[in-house]
Design a protein around this motif. Structure first.
Motif, PDB file in Angstrom:
ATOM      1  N   LEU A   1       0.829  -1.207   0.000  1.00 51.63           N
ATOM      2  CA  LEU A   1       0.000   0.000   0.000  1.00 51.63           C
ATOM      3  C   LEU A   1       0.865   1.260   0.000  1.00 51.63           C
ATOM      4  N   CYS A   2       1.898   1.260   0.831  1.00 53.40           N
ATOM      5  CA  CYS A   2       2.792   2.428   0.875  1.00 53.40           C
ATOM      6  C   CYS A   2       3.517   2.626  -0.453  1.00 53.40           C
ATOM      7  N   ALA A   3       3.939   1.527  -1.063  1.00 49.57           N
ATOM      8  CA  ALA A   3       4.623   1.644  -2.355  1.00 49.57           C
ATOM      9  C   ALA A   3       3.673   2.155  -3.430  1.00 49.57           C
ATOM     10  N   GLY A   4       2.429   1.669  -3.431  1.00 52.99           N
ATOM     11  CA  GLY A   4       1.466   2.132  -4.428  1.00 52.99           C
ATOM     12  C   GLY A   4       1.127   3.604  -4.274  1.00 52.99           C
ATOM     13  N   VAL A   5       0.940   4.055  -3.027  1.00 46.95           N
ATOM     14  CA  VAL A   5       0.644   5.468  -2.793  1.00 46.95           C
ATOM     15  C   VAL A   5       1.843   6.336  -3.182  1.00 46.95           C
TER      16      VAL A   5
ATOM     17  N   GLY B   1       0.728   1.797  -9.660  1.00 49.48           N
ATOM     18  CA  GLY B   1       0.227   2.039  -8.307  1.00 49.48           C
ATOM     19  C   GLY B   1      -1.043   1.260  -8.002  1.00 49.48           C
ATOM     20  N   ALA B   2      -1.941   1.153  -8.989  1.00 50.91           N
ATOM     21  CA  ALA B   2      -3.168   0.377  -8.781  1.00 50.91           C
ATOM     22  C   ALA B   2      -2.859  -1.107  -8.586  1.00 50.91           C
ATOM     23  N   LEU B   3      -1.893  -1.621  -9.310  1.00 49.16           N
ATOM     24  CA  LEU B   3      -1.507  -3.026  -9.132  1.00 49.16           C
ATOM     25  C   LEU B   3      -0.954  -3.281  -7.727  1.00 49.16           C
ATOM     26  N   LEU B   4      -0.142  -2.366  -7.235  1.00 47.31           N
ATOM     27  CA  LEU B   4       0.405  -2.544  -5.886  1.00 47.31           C
ATOM     28  C   LEU B   4      -0.700  -2.497  -4.827  1.00 47.31           C
ATOM     29  N   MET B   5      -1.681  -1.609  -4.986  1.00 44.51           N
ATOM     30  CA  MET B   5      -2.791  -1.552  -4.026  1.00 44.51           C
ATOM     31  C   MET B   5      -3.649  -2.815  -4.090  1.00 44.51           C
TER      32      MET B   5
ATOM     33  N   LEU C   1       8.038  -7.142   2.253  1.00 45.74           N
ATOM     34  CA  LEU C   1       8.790  -5.886   2.324  1.00 45.74           C
ATOM     35  C   LEU C   1       9.758  -5.740   1.153  1.00 45.74           C
ATOM     36  N   SER C   2      10.490  -6.797   0.824  1.00 45.54           N
ATOM     37  CA  SER C   2      11.487  -6.707  -0.248  1.00 45.54           C
ATOM     38  C   SER C   2      10.829  -6.560  -1.618  1.00 45.54           C
ATOM     39  N   SER C   3       9.728  -7.250  -1.866  1.00 49.01           N
ATOM     40  CA  SER C   3       9.068  -7.127  -3.173  1.00 49.01           C
ATOM     41  C   SER C   3       8.433  -5.744  -3.335  1.00 49.01           C
ATOM     42  N   ALA C   4       7.890  -5.175  -2.254  1.00 48.16           N
ATOM     43  CA  ALA C   4       7.362  -3.806  -2.342  1.00 48.16           C
ATOM     44  C   ALA C   4       8.479  -2.801  -2.592  1.00 48.16           C
ATOM     45  N   ALA C   5       9.622  -2.995  -1.929  1.00 42.03           N
ATOM     46  CA  ALA C   5      10.762  -2.098  -2.159  1.00 42.03           C
ATOM     47  C   ALA C   5      11.270  -2.223  -3.585  1.00 42.03           C
TER      48      ALA C   5
END
Length: 293
Positions: free
Chosen positions: A156-160, A174-178, A257-261
């Motif tokens: 969520l943080c990465a998408g925002v 961003g929509a995919l990450l959310m 965490l690592s995939s979002a980063a």
């Protein structure tokens, strides 16, 4: 209250004793009949016998009255049938009159089909997964499970962050990450509540894997592949398969965490789109002045 038979017997005895046989009047040497006194005694004996019999039969009569069922009331008369509805008015048949057809509502059917489509697709998925793909059993305390679910907030943080930064206007990424954040949280909640052997867990695991693969392919095609992204991707895959033997809860949390980063870093390196500014052409004032002169 005394029974009627006893009252009748006592009345008979009283009448017999009240009115004894009288001697005929007159003198002259007339005497009473010698059998009058015995007849008087016979009447008393008969009345006593009738009273005794009545006393013996009185309890039986009372029992019969108690045991006898009460007479049921007569059933009410049947209600008259309702009046028949009046016949419909006759319609004159004409060759131009068309048969009445039910109106079809294709829009409503289409909406119902679209709403039922995800459920049908979800039921088509396999209810059991192979052993190498099956999610493991989750064991831990409430604090550990809460921290494990909270690790999905990294998506969520990465998408925002992708949507808000001025140089990273990448709405699909961003929509995919959310979407990955929402679905991953729902999948892990079902995994904790239902268990790893439940059919719903297996189906949601298949969808979660498919969403992760699609997101990775979209990011690789949109952002490109660099050395840094390959290194972070290899570390993420190691956390996913628990190569370091940290346990499922810790290793999978590090995978989130690592995939979002990795997604945020790949999207931040995308150059902003170039804006070509059109310079207005200067008017040839010198040529215009020559023409006027």
């Amino acid at each position: 209250m005394l029974p009627r038979a006893l009252v009748l017997a006592l009345c008979c005895a009283g009448v017999a004793g009240r009115f004894p046989p009288k001697l005929p009047r007159g003198g002259g040497g007339q005497r009473a009949e010698p059998g009058a006194a015995p007849r008087f005694r016979e009447i008393h004996i008969a009345s006593a016998a009738v009273g005794i019999l009545a006393l013996r039969k009185a309890p039986a009569l009372r029992r019969a009255r108690r045991v006898a069922p009460p007479s049921s009331p007569a059933p009410p008369p049947p209600a008259p049938p309702p009046p028949a509805p009046p016949p419909p008015p006759a319609v004159a048949s004409s060759p131009q009159a068309a048969p009445v057809r039910r109106r079809r509502r294709p829009v409503r059917r289409l909406v119902r089909t679209l709403f039922a489509l995800p459920g049908r697709v979800f039921l088509i998925l396999p209810a059991t997964l192979p052993a190498w793909w099956r999610p493991p059993r989750i064991r831990g305390r409430r604090l550990q499970l809460t921290a494990f679910l909270a690790s999905n907030a990294a998506y969520l943080c990465a998408g925002v962050g992708v949507l808000l930064r001025p140089r990273m206007r990448q709405a699909p990424l961003g929509a995919l990450l959310m979407a990955a954040c929402a679905y991953s949280t729902a999948y892990h909640i079902v995994q904790i509540v239902k268990g790893h052997d439940h059919p719903a867990t297996a189906r949601m695991c298949a969808l979660d894997t498919a969403l992760a693969v699609v997101t990775g392919v979209v990011f690789a095609q949109s952002c490109g592949v660099t050395r840094g992204s390959v290194a972070i991707g290899a570390l993420s895959i190691a956390f996913f398969f628990d190569v370091f033997r940290c346990g499922y809860l810790l290793s999978h949390s590090l995978w989130h965490l690592s995939s979002a980063a990795l997604a945020f870093a790949a999207a931040s390196k995308v150059p902003p789109p170039r804006v070509v500014r059109q310079i207005p052409r200067r008017a040839n004032y010198a040529a215009a002045e020559v023409e006027e002169s």
